[in-house]
Design a protein around this motif. Sequence first.
Motif, PDB file in Angstrom:
ATOM      1  N   ARG A  94       0.797  -1.229   0.000  1.00  0.00           N
ATOM      2  CA  ARG A  94       0.000   0.000   0.000  1.00  0.00           C
ATOM      3  C   ARG A  94       0.829   1.277   0.000  1.00  0.00           C
ATOM      4  N   VAL A  95       2.136   1.157   0.050  1.00  0.00           N
ATOM      5  CA  VAL A  95       3.017   2.323   0.146  1.00  0.00           C
ATOM      6  C   VAL A  95       4.080   2.245  -0.945  1.00  0.00           C
ATOM      7  N   VAL A  96       4.320   3.369  -1.629  1.00  0.00           N
ATOM      8  CA  VAL A  96       5.438   3.458  -2.559  1.00  0.00           C
ATOM      9  C   VAL A  96       6.487   4.369  -1.932  1.00  0.00           C
ATOM     10  N   VAL A  97       7.747   3.961  -2.054  1.00  0.00           N
ATOM     11  CA  VAL A  97       8.875   4.721  -1.531  1.00  0.00           C
ATOM     12  C   VAL A  97       9.633   5.306  -2.724  1.00  0.00           C
ATOM     13  N   CYS A  98       9.787   6.624  -2.740  1.00  0.00           N
ATOM     14  CA  CYS A  98      10.492   7.293  -3.822  1.00  0.00           C
ATOM     15  C   CYS A  98      11.965   6.868  -3.805  1.00  0.00           C
ATOM     16  N   PRO A  99      12.524   6.542  -4.973  1.00  0.00           N
ATOM     17  CA  PRO A  99      13.913   6.074  -5.001  1.00  0.00           C
ATOM     18  C   PRO A  99      14.949   7.170  -4.766  1.00  0.00           C
ATOM     19  N   TRP A 100      14.567   8.417  -4.856  1.00  0.00           N
ATOM     20  CA  TRP A 100      15.553   9.493  -4.710  1.00  0.00           C
ATOM     21  C   TRP A 100      15.811   9.876  -3.254  1.00  0.00           C
ATOM     22  N   HIS A 101      14.745  10.113  -2.471  1.00  0.00           N
ATOM     23  CA  HIS A 101      14.930  10.582  -1.092  1.00  0.00           C
ATOM     24  C   HIS A 101      14.125   9.780  -0.078  1.00  0.00           C
ATOM     25  N   TRP A 102      13.559   8.663  -0.502  1.00  0.00           N
ATOM     26  CA  TRP A 102      12.855   7.720   0.355  1.00  0.00           C
ATOM     27  C   TRP A 102      11.576   8.275   0.969  1.00  0.00           C
TER      28      TRP A 102
END
Length: 120
Positions: free
Chosen positions: A57-65
């Motif tokens: 249910r959560v996406v973590v941005c690859p640049w700054h988490w």
Amino acid sequence: MTLVPLDGADGRDTWVVRSADGRSFAVFRVDGGFRVTDAVCPHNRGPLDQGWLRDGRVVVCPWHWYRFDLDTGECETAPQHRLGTYPVVVRDGVACADVGEPAAELSWAERLRAHARGEG
């Protein structure tokens, strides 16, 4: 209402689709269905299709988490950021995202005022 077909997965669980007007959206295959969000992180425009899915249910941005709830768009890292989320509908047997109408183009004066307010 602008519908964007959710094709182009090619066996992946995350990919990007584009509307006819050029907007981009990230598609996530979750729990046998789809979640659709803006394609880039509202914090610093990182590519969310390259991020990590957590807890389904959560996406973590690859640049700054930065972490975003796929259902609500709420940012768990910094509440001032919010990710656009879009409903998925089925039309003639094809899953599509209802991405609404594109935002009206801002004049240069409106862009500068928004930037001064920290909105862009």
